[in-house]
Design an enzyme around this catalytic site. Structure first.
Site, short mmCIF file in Angstrom:
data_model
loop_
_atom_site.label_atom_id
_atom_site.label_comp_id
_atom_site.label_asym_id
_atom_site.label_seq_id
_atom_site.Cartn_x
_atom_site.Cartn_y
_atom_site.Cartn_z
N HIS A 6 -5.72 -1.86 -7.02
CA HIS A 6 -4.78 -1.59 -8.11
C HIS A 6 -3.63 -2.60 -8.11
O HIS A 6 -3.15 -3.04 -7.06
CB HIS A 6 -4.28 -0.15 -8.10
N ASP B 191 1.19 -2.47 -0.94
CA ASP B 191 0.33 -1.45 -1.57
C ASP B 191 0.43 -1.67 -3.08
O ASP B 191 1.42 -1.29 -3.65
CB ASP B 191 0.82 -0.06 -1.16
N GLU C 169 -2.38 3.10 -10.95
CA GLU C 169 -2.90 3.94 -9.86
C GLU C 169 -1.82 4.88 -9.34
O GLU C 169 -2.07 6.06 -9.05
CB GLU C 169 -3.42 3.06 -8.72
N GLU C 170 -0.61 4.36 -9.21
CA GLU C 170 0.46 5.10 -8.55
C GLU C 170 0.95 6.31 -9.35
O GLU C 170 1.70 7.13 -8.84
CB GLU C 170 1.65 4.16 -8.25
CO CO Z 1 -2.08 2.07 -3.28
#
Ligand code: CO
Length: 357
Positions: free
Chosen positions: A64, A178, A209-210
């Site tokens: 992502h 991330d 995604e988050e």
């Molecule tokens: Co992630």
């Protein structure tokens, strides 16, 4: 071809909270465009098709592009900015941190403020900080001054952080590891794969995604993969006092058997472990008590389901301004994925589909 290390630095520093991934996408497209056929879905995700010796099976790699960020909700009369979150933050980790606000007239710097400790009453000192206690201070004295800077509700915000090396040659400190580390692995693998793999590889850089795996949900039914590996910057667990360490920074790629949102195809995990052992690549295996990734959406958003797992690159202090990660974990992950792709011929993938455990 750009060095993996330089890729990590550029991706980490790129601006890209959920819903605003354009800068990250542009970088990935510029790196893989020469090696793949790049298209985009209608939600923003990037799809990079890398042809091998046959069209089938279809191997999906997903990472992502979005990072956790904030969005300006409104401007208080005194010039402070209230925010909503894009993704999940632990409010205490935001306090006193520098941020960049992307206004229509350019980037503006600010710091996350709260009532100063010198002015806190006893009961205020003893309770946990909430998002409502925080605001962004851009150094203005009124809402009018803030408006004159071009800042408006809806402007996205990310940590203002430069990626910097720490002691040793391979450990870096920076934001958005991330999942920009996963994006770096994705781009590196697509660049270095060559055309002799017995399958078709579809690299997907997902959006949002988050905020609930939204990009993965939108794109998976379009890809219809036969097998999927999700590449993630995962929270390292090598902090003091932890007795079950499964995500040590520098310990190599972390192969996930379980998290509460996904039970991996165990035969796929076994084959990955086999590949790591035979190639001399360090690895660690995780059974997670919390967390979830795009994998949980992808594995069920395709007709009949998809054998899926997550390969994680350990990141200390994920979802904060200063993560710490080891580039060697990134290159080992890329090496493992590359090796693995060559094992995924039609026979092997069909076997995994029919015998998940
Ligand atoms: Co992630």
């Amino acid at each position: 071809m750009i060095e993996l290390e330089q890729m990590v630095i550029e991706l980490s520093e790129a601006f890209g909270p959920s819903g605003f991934e354009g800068e990250v996408r542009q970088k990935i497209a510029s790196w893989v465009g020469e090696y793949t056929n790049v298209t985009y879905d209608h939600f923003g995700s990037l799809i990079a098709v890398h042809s091998g010796t046959t069209m089938s099976p279809k191997v999906m790699l997903a990472a992502h592009m979005d990072e956790v960020g904030l969005m300006v909700r409104g401007i208080l009369p005194g010039g402070e900015l209230r925010v909503v979150t894009l993704g999940s933050w632990w409010p205490p980790s935001l306090l006193a941190q520098p941020v960049v606000i992307r206004s229509r007239e350019g980037d503006r710097l600010g710091v996350i403020g709260a009532k100063p400790p010198h002015y806190l009453r006893e009961e205020e000192r003893n309770r946990q900080l909430k998002l409502d206690d925080l605001y962004i201070d851009v150094g203005a004295r009124s809402a009018v001054e803030v408006q004159a800077m071009g800042i408006a509700p809806g402007d996205p915000v990310v940590p203002a952080v430069q990626t910097r090396p720490l002691s040793g040659q391979s450990v870096y400190m920076g934001k958005a590891f991330d999942d920009r580390l996963g994006c770096a692995v994705l781009a590196n693998v697509l660049q270095t794969l060559g055309s002799h793999h017995p399958n078709q590889v579809v690299g997907v850089a997902t959006v949002q995604e988050e905020v609930g795996l939204r990009g993965a949900k939108a794109v998976s039914p379009v890809i219809q993969p036969d097998i999927c590996i999700v590449l993630e910057g995962v929270p390292a667990d090598d902090f003091p006092g932890n007795s079950i360490v499964q995500g040590r920074m520098g310990g190599g790629p972390q192969i996930r058997r379980f998290d509460p949102t996904m039970i991996a195809n165990q035969a796929l995990v076994d084959l990955l472990i086999d590949t790591a052992q035979q190639s001399g690549i360090p690895y660690q295996v995780a059974v997670r008590e919390s967390g979830g990734t795009d994998a949980s959406a992808i594995q069920v958003h395709t007709h009949g389901g998809v054998p899926t797992t997550v390969i994680g690159i350990p990141v200390r202090y994920a979802h904060s301004h200063q993560g710490i990660a080891d580039i060697r974990d990134v290159s080992h992950t890329a090496a493992l994925v590359r090796e693995f792709i060559f094992r995924l011929d039609l026979k092997t993938v069909n076997h995994l589909k029919q015998n998940p455990w």
